[in-house]
Write an enzyme that holds these catalytic residues in place. Structure first.
Site, PDB file in Angstrom:
ATOM      1  CE1 TYR A 136      12.306 -43.787 -11.399  1.00 49.05           C
ATOM      2  CE2 TYR A 136      12.813 -46.091 -11.015  1.00 49.05           C
ATOM      3  CZ  TYR A 136      13.226 -44.801 -11.234  1.00 49.05           C
ATOM      4  OH  TYR A 136      14.572 -44.516 -11.307  1.00 49.05           O
ATOM      5  CG  ASP A 193      22.750 -48.363 -12.137  1.00 44.89           C
ATOM      6  OD1 ASP A 193      22.559 -49.576 -11.919  1.00 44.89           O
ATOM      7  OD2 ASP A 193      22.155 -47.744 -13.034  1.00 44.89           O
ATOM      8  CG  ASP A 230      22.139 -35.441   0.367  1.00 46.65           C
ATOM      9  OD1 ASP A 230      21.730 -36.264   1.207  1.00 46.65           O
ATOM     10  OD2 ASP A 230      22.050 -34.208   0.529  1.00 46.65           O
ATOM     11  CE  LYS A 266      17.783 -34.304   0.505  1.00 41.54           C
ATOM     12  NZ  LYS A 266      19.138 -34.020   1.008  1.00 41.54           N
ATOM     13  CG  ASP A 314      17.085 -47.066 -11.216  1.00 48.09           C
ATOM     14  OD1 ASP A 314      17.956 -47.871 -11.586  1.00 48.09           O
ATOM     15  OD2 ASP A 314      16.321 -46.484 -12.008  1.00 48.09           O
TER      16      ASP A 314
END
Length: 407
Positions: A183, A294, A266, A234, A290
């Site tokens: 970001y 959620d 994942d 990852k 993020d």
């Protein structure tokens, strides 16, 4: 010995570096009050309120009232300053985060945000989007640790989209690195490739110090919970994640009492749906956090139930519900204010160290749910469907309750 963590968390028995609160006056040692004794001066805190857009003003109004009442019952006065941000600020000033708003936030003891964004501003250029203001606010406050709890309350277990035996008992904390990664990484932008095609590019980059400081936050939190920390990355593909795993593993040596595990993102996304009770504390980077937080929110039954805290090494913390601005229901008294109310409780606990006042709010929310009050997002047959204002009024009535609500 583990290095001390200089995170600005003010809470009782916290392992973090605690800063003295100059505006506080010590409470009397005795709980017995004599009529002739002079009352102790109230503690005073300045709170910057950022209602923002959509349902933001509605939920902030409710949370402000709950904060005021809980504070007054614990000898605390609040000085509130409401400032524009997001789309509301764009309409008023032409920018999503006016200098005056950032300055007010930086000078406050804590910041409570409602929500930002909406269809009206979706087509704006990036620097004129409400979300850019939020990134600028986080950067301006120098907050780097985002705490997002996800707990399935017994009263709401049937609201979860997962089977009851899967959702029941879930209690996890996502610790998200907030100011690094893709970001914020550079280079970023648009260009053309060797074929003349337009491309967009971003950079996932982390420095050692950024990983180390969020790791220590996560280990300390795990230590005070159930002693288990899962680092999500990852590392089988991304170099930034390879460094992430290397540093998390190194920091683990300072926390032998915390059980560390690693999981690819994942797989973590899958495991959160398959068997979420396996998780205690999760630490991960900005973009993964993020997304996963959620996802975790829906295990609880509604994103409208989840608060968050963003903390830095010094200065005020930023507290906000993780839900969006919900423009489709804005102004209709349909919003669930509980995530914002619980964010106010986190403000008291983590931002100001006012644990008793925070507990009042947490108990009041549980008591309100025990009484069957539900907004539309968490409603089920047999309960009472209420709007944002009535839910807030119900919580206010429970704040003064001397009996802790049963979980």
């Amino acid at each position: 010995m583990a290095a001390s963590l200089h995170l600005n968390v003010r809470s009782l028995n916290a392992p973090f570096h605690l800063k003295p609160v100059a505006k506080q006056s010590p409470r009397p040692a005795s709980s017995i009050r004599c009529a002739s004794a002079a009352a102790a001066p109230p503690k005073r805190y300045s709170i910057t309120l950022l209602p923002g857009d959509g349902i933001g003003p509605e939920v902030i109004s409710v949370a402000k009232n709950v904060l005021k009442l809980a504070g007054s019952l614990e000898g605390i006065d609040f000085i509130f300053q409401e400032m524009p941000m997001g789309g509301a600020a764009l309409d008023l000033t032409g920018v999503p985060l006016p200098e005056e708003t950032l300055s007010a936030a930086q000078k406050a003891d804590a910041v409570l945000l409602g929500a930002i964004g909406g269809y009206k501003w979706d087509k704006n250029e990036k620097h004129l989007k409400p979300e850019t203001g939020l990134l600028q606010l986080r950067e301006g406050l120098k907050v780097f640790a985002n705490l997002r709890p996800a707990t399935v309350l017994p009263q709401l277990v049937d609201s979860s989209t997962l089977k009851k035996d899967v959702a029941e008992g879930v209690d996890l904390m996502v610790v998200r690195e907030l100011t690094g990664g893709i970001y914020f990484g550079k280079p970023r932008g648009f260009g053309t490739n060797e074929k003349g095609e337009e491309i967009g590019f971003n950079t996932e980059v982390y420095a050692t110090y950024e990983i180390d400081r969020i790791a220590r936050v996560a280990f300390e939190i795990a230590r005070k919970r159930r002693g288990q920390l899962c680092s999500v990355d990852k590392a089988n593909v991304l170099e930034a994640s390879m460094l992430w795993r290397k540093r998390i593993t190194a920091i683990a040596a300072d926390y032998p009492d915390v059980e560390l595990s690693h999981m690819y993102v994942d797989n973590a996304a899958m495991q959160l749906v398959r068997y979420p009770k396996q998780f205690d504390t999760i630490v991960t980077n900005n973009i993964f956090g993020d997304i996963l937080s959620d996802e975790a929110s829906m295990i609880t039954g509604s994103i409208g139930m989840l608060p968050s805290a963003s903390l830095g090494e010094s200065g005020p913390g930023l507290f906000e519900p993780i839900h969006g601005s919900a423009p489709d229901i804005a102004g209709q008294d349909k919003a669930n204010p509980l995530a914002t109310i619980l964010s106010a409780a986190m403000l008291l606990k983590y931002g100001l160290g006012e644990v008793n006042a925070a507990k009042r709010i947490e108990n009041a929310v549980l008591d309100t749910l025990n009484k069957g009050f539900r907004t539309g997002d968490i409603y089920s047959a047999g309960n009472k469907l209420v709007g944002c204002k009535e839910m807030g009024e119900a919580v206010l009535k429970s704040v003064d309750s001397p009996v802790p609500a049963a979980m």
